[in-house]
Design an enzyme around this catalytic site. Structure first.
Site, short mmCIF file in Angstrom:
data_model
loop_
_atom_site.label_atom_id
_atom_site.label_comp_id
_atom_site.label_asym_id
_atom_site.label_seq_id
_atom_site.Cartn_x
_atom_site.Cartn_y
_atom_site.Cartn_z
N GLU A 65 -40.42 -21.24 23.81
CA GLU A 65 -38.80 -21.34 24.14
C GLU A 65 -38.06 -20.53 23.29
O GLU A 65 -36.81 -20.13 23.96
CB GLU A 65 -38.39 -22.78 24.04
CG GLU A 65 -39.00 -23.87 24.71
CD GLU A 65 -40.20 -24.55 24.30
OE1 GLU A 65 -39.94 -25.95 24.27
OE2 GLU A 65 -41.09 -24.06 23.63
N ASN A 66 -38.65 -20.13 22.19
CA ASN A 66 -37.66 -19.25 21.35
C ASN A 66 -37.65 -17.74 21.77
O ASN A 66 -37.13 -16.85 21.02
CB ASN A 66 -37.86 -19.59 19.79
CG ASN A 66 -39.21 -19.22 19.19
OD1 ASN A 66 -40.18 -19.46 20.04
ND2 ASN A 66 -39.43 -18.79 18.20
#
Length: 223
Positions: free
Chosen positions: A49-50
């Site tokens: 997700e980052n």
């Protein structure tokens, strides 16, 4: 005492169902182990997700690059072709349905596929994070978990009593005792450890277990 698979063995079993070339997101903690056990001849593309697509194994101790981390803040390596992007673009991939598989941990899974995996009473992870997006954005969402809690309570239940992460989102559970699908609001047993009887397994499960044909042995290597 009933024999249970280790977390590594559960992760190994889950990894065997990931198709070659699949785009995969792994939840923080226990699910990250899945990346260690790709089936021979297959290669998944792991997403965080980052903002990283195509990460590899953790680097050797002392060789970490702390600018290169996954969503769980653990050091990772890059595979050839890896790409970096803003976390907003990463969530657009999730919400746009571009992930084939998400594999998450669980505090509870209900027989209708509801998932609770971020809060137990006053205890919780720092925030629900991207899990709410993942459970409804990925094409397939599975859980890796111990079959019961540390005090022996079922984690597969009729209805979740903890705050939900997602509703009707889980399709398969890889537990320390069995592989269970969720079909039509029911737990359908696919595989179980050969050392446990159906009656013993049902006693450790908080909702009825159904069968649809033969139940295979849950066969995993010693890890």
């Amino acid at each position: 005492m009933t024999e249970h698979l280790s977390n590594a063995q559960i992760a190994w079993r889950a990894a065997q169902d990931i198709e070659d070339g699949a785009y995969v997101n792994l939840g923080i903690g226990f699910p990250e182990l899945v990346a260690k056990f790709q089936a021979p001849g297959r290669e998944a593309v792991y997403h965080t997700e980052n903002g990283l697509l195509g990460f590899g194994a953790a680097p050797p101790a002392g060789e970490e690059d702390w600018d290169l981390i996954n969503a769980g803040k653990k050091a990772v390596t890059q595979k050839p072709g890896a790409s970096f992007f803003h976390h907003a673009d990463s969530f657009a991939m999730v919400r746009g349905g571009h992930l084939d598989v998400a594999i998450l941990g669980a505090y509870q899974v209900a027989q209708n596929g509801d998932l609770a995996n971020w809060r137990v009473g006053s205890r919780s992870v720092p925030a629900v994070g991207g899990a709410m997006d993942l459970v409804h954005g990925a094409k397939r969402v599975a859980v890796v978990t111990q079959h019961v809690t540390k005090d022996g309570q079922p984690k597969l239940v009729e209805r979740c009593s903890f705050p939900l992460t997602g509703v009707g989102c889980i399709t398969r559970i890889y537990s320390s005792l069995a592989v269970v699908d969720i079909l039509d609001g029911r737990f359908v047993l696919r595989e179980k450890l050969p050392t446990i009887t159906m009656e013993e397994l049902q006693a450790l499960t908080g909702a009825p277990l159904h069968t649809d044909g033969a139940v295979a042995d849950l066969d995993v290597p010693a890890l």
